[in-house]
Structures are given as structure tokens and as C-alpha cells.
Design a protein around this motif. Structure first.
Motif: not given
Length: 378
Positions: A10-19, A93-107
Motif C-alpha cells: 500500500p505505501e508503494l502504491g500511495e507513492s506512485y499516486q503521489a508522483c 519511494r516510487a522513484f527508487v522502486d522504478t529505477v531498481r525495478r527497470w535497472d535504469l542507469d543511475q548515472a
């Protein structure tokens, strides 16, 4: 995002909604464009741009005292959470989850943060367009566009570069949209070499010197040439993604192209008057009927024949509601957001894969000239 998404956290879902709420409130044109994406991808794009919008607001808003320190804390917290993979912040929280989930380039995240920090710490000063592109357009918007590029699963080695060019072209629209306000605040994002070439200073732009209209118009023409190069570089990216993602990219291109046309029609007036946002009823905020007719070169640009690989979308109704999709500014876009519906159209060289139609929202205001017209197609 859908109600079912992330229902196990739920907290992650709320973070995505906040974004999503952040994007919808402060970057409504991009929110409108994102509605054309498949529902499964939409929350992750909101997470990236919700974080980027909050990053920009921290750099721009609040009292000047301690602003750099506040931004430094935001930057440090973001990078630390990306390393740990956990965040308790309602947006990060949602941003970190997205970067980690999709293995986005942190550079790319660091590149964006560094560009925003540079703009926060010093008055902008760019000698050439190459400097402006490298030190501002690329980091502010190009890196963000490249960051979400993997979500669209592009094909080909040139796709990330072209995605960045799309973000940079949209940021150029934001430069002109905020130009008069920035000049009044002592900030000039136009290259110094271009001004000196015509014997101008930033003060001349701010005053809209009546005796130098030819020189002012020439400066605008040079910026349009830079902008045109970015648009041409970005346009083929729509062919690098699958069909379901093409309306989104076409919509972003359409917003930047319409702003380009607006500046071309305003000429030197764009320096002093800027580009008006939509009025609350959705119409253009300024009556454009008195604008000068386009110069011959401009008419050639806006009637260019379409041809592969560049396939821009259809303009119809109040398409300017899209605004500058990537413009990161603390001045939120206002006006109603019209949700486009994708459909196919045809032109003389064959079928355009996807077009964006805005229905019959009306034709009052400055964009009436585009209603029912397919630019670049005969």
C-alpha cells in the motif's frame, strides 16, 4: 495507476499516486501525453517525472536562503536511497522502486541532479548553443528522457540519443515559454555568442528595443535553427518503439513542434511578450490574429512534405494544451488538459503510423490556424 497495481504494498502504491499527482498538478501537459501510454507503463513514467518535478521545485521554490543546502540534502538522500534500494519519502519511494525495478542507469539520475544544482547555484551563462545543450538542455531534460527510454523498449543503438534530443527539444519550448519572465529576473538562456553576433545584450532582449527589431528577429531565427536541428534529430525515435508507444512520442513531438511554430510566427515579439499559456477556458491566452504572417522560410518549414523517417502527428483543435512536456519550471501550466485519442491518417506518401487527434474541442484562439491541418503532409 490502476487500483490493482501494487496492492500488495500500500505505501508503494500511495507513492506512485503521489508522483502522478505531482505531474498532474505541476506538469499537466506531460500528464496529458502520458495518458496515451499503456496502463502498465504509465505509473513508472509518472514516478520518474514526479521525482524530477519535485527536484526542480526544491531548486526553484522557497526562500533563497539555504536553498542550495536543501537541494544538497535532496540530492544526497536520493543517491543514498538508490544505493540501498529503500526509501521512506512519499515521492522518492516510487522513484527508487522504478529505477531498481527497470535497472535504469543511475548515472543519468546524477547527471540530472548536477544540472539542476548548477542552475540553482549560478545565473545561467552559455557562450554557444553547444554549451547550452551540453550544460543545460541535456542534463535538465535530455537525461530524464533517456532515463525512461528503457520503459518504451526502443530498438537500435541510436534510440537513447534521439530520446535525449526529444527531451532537449521540449526544453527549448520551455526556454521560450518562460523567456520574458526569465529576462525580467536577470536570467538569459540564449547563447551569448548569438547575441554578440548581432550587437545585442540581454538587456536589449528584455527591453524589446524598438530600434533593433531586425537584429532581434535575427536572434530568434538563429534559435529556431538550433531548435529545428533538435526536432529533426529526435523525430526518427518514434519509429524505434512498438506501435503502442508511438502515440506518446508523437504527442511530445507535437507539443514541441507547435511551440516552434508559435515562436516562428511571433518573431522578435517572443522575446518581450513570451508565449501565452492557455486561458482557463482552454483557449489561447493572447489573441494571435494580429501576428505578422510567417516569413517565406517559415512557410517552407510548416508545409514541408512528410517523409520517412520523420512522421509528425496531426494538429487539430487546441493541441497547444500539450505545452512543453518536459519543461521543468516552478510556474505550473494552467488550463484544461485534453486527452488525445490515437487514430490513423493518410498522407500523399502513404499511411502515417499514428496520429494524435484532439477531436472538436473548439477552434477559438491562436491555434485555430492548425485546426484540420496535417503539417508537413500534402
Amino acid at each position: 495507476m490502476s487500483e490493482e497495481a501494487f496492492n500488495d504494498a500500500p505505501e508503494l502504491g500511495e507513492s506512485y499516486q503521489a508522483c502522478e499527482a505531482e505531474v498532474r498538478q505541476f506538469l499537466a501537459p506531460l500528464w496529458t501525453a502520458t495518458e496515451t501510454l499503456p496502463a502498465a507503463v504509465r505509473p513508472f513514467v509518472h514516478a520518474i517525472h514526479g521525482w524530477a518535478m519535485r527536484t526542480d521545485r526544491i531548486a526553484d521554490e522557497g526562500s533563497p536562503e539555504g536553498r542550495e543546502e536543501r537541494f544538497a540534502r535532496w540530492r544526497a538522500d536520493t543517491l543514498a536511497e538508490l544505493r540501498s534500494g529503500r526509501s521512506g519519502h512519499p515521492v522518492r519511494r516510487a522513484f527508487v522502486d522504478t529505477v531498481r525495478r527497470w535497472d535504469l542507469d543511475q548515472a543519468l539520475v546524477e547527471e540530472h541532479l548536477d544540472a539542476v544544482r548548477a542552475g540553482c547555484a549560478a545565473v545561467p551563462a552559455f557562450e554557444t548553443f553547444a554549451d547550452l545543450r551540453r550544460d543545460y538542455l541535456r542534463g535538465t531534460s535530455g537525461a530524464v528522457a533517456e532515463l525512461w527510454s528503457p520503459l518504451l523498449q526502443p530498438r537500435g543503438p541510436e534510440a537513447p540519443r534521439r530520446m535525449s534530443a526529444l527531451g532537449e527539444a521540449c526544453q527549448m519550448a520551455d526556454v521560450f515559454q518562460d523567456l520574458s519572465a526569465d529576462l525580467a529576473a536577470g536570467r538569459c538562456y540564449l547563447p551569448g555568442a548569438d547575441l554578440r553576433r548581432f550587437g545585442l545584450t540581454a538587456g536589449d532582449l528584455r527591453r524589446g528595443d524598438g530600434g533593433r527589431q531586425e537584429a532581434l528577429g535575427a536572434v530568434v531565427d538563429v534559435q529556431l535553427a538550433h531548435w529545428r536541428g533538435l526536432l529533426d534529430e529526435a523525430a526518427p525515435v518514434t519509429a524505434a518503439v512498438r506501435e503502442e508507444y508511438q502515440p506518446f512520442l508523437h504527442t511530445l513531438l507535437l507539443g514541441a513542434e507547435l511551440h516552434y511554430d508559435e515562436v516562428a510566427l511571433l518573431g522578435s515579439r517572443a522575446l518581450a511578450d513570451g508565449m501565452a499559456p492557455l486561458s482557463p477556458d482552454g483557449g489561447a491566452g493572447r489573441d494571435h490574429r494580429a501576428k505578422r504572417p510567417p516569413r517565406p522560410a517559415e512557410r517552407r518549414e510548416t508545409t514541408r512534405k512528410c517523409g520517412a523517417p520523420r512522421v509528425p502527428p496531426e494538429t487539430s483543435g487546441r493541441a497547444n494544451a500539450l505545452g512543453a512536456p518536459f519543461g521543468m519550471t516552478n510556474r505550473p501550466r494552467r488550463g484544461r488538459a485534453y486527452r488525445p485519442r490515437p487514430r490513423r491518417i493518410a498522407c500523399s506518401t502513404g499511411q502515417v503510423p499514428w496520429s494524435t487527434s484532439y477531436g472538436s474541442a473548439g477552434s477559438k484562439g491562436g491555434w485555430a490556424r492548425n485546426r484540420g491541418r496535417v503539417p508537413w503532409c500534402a
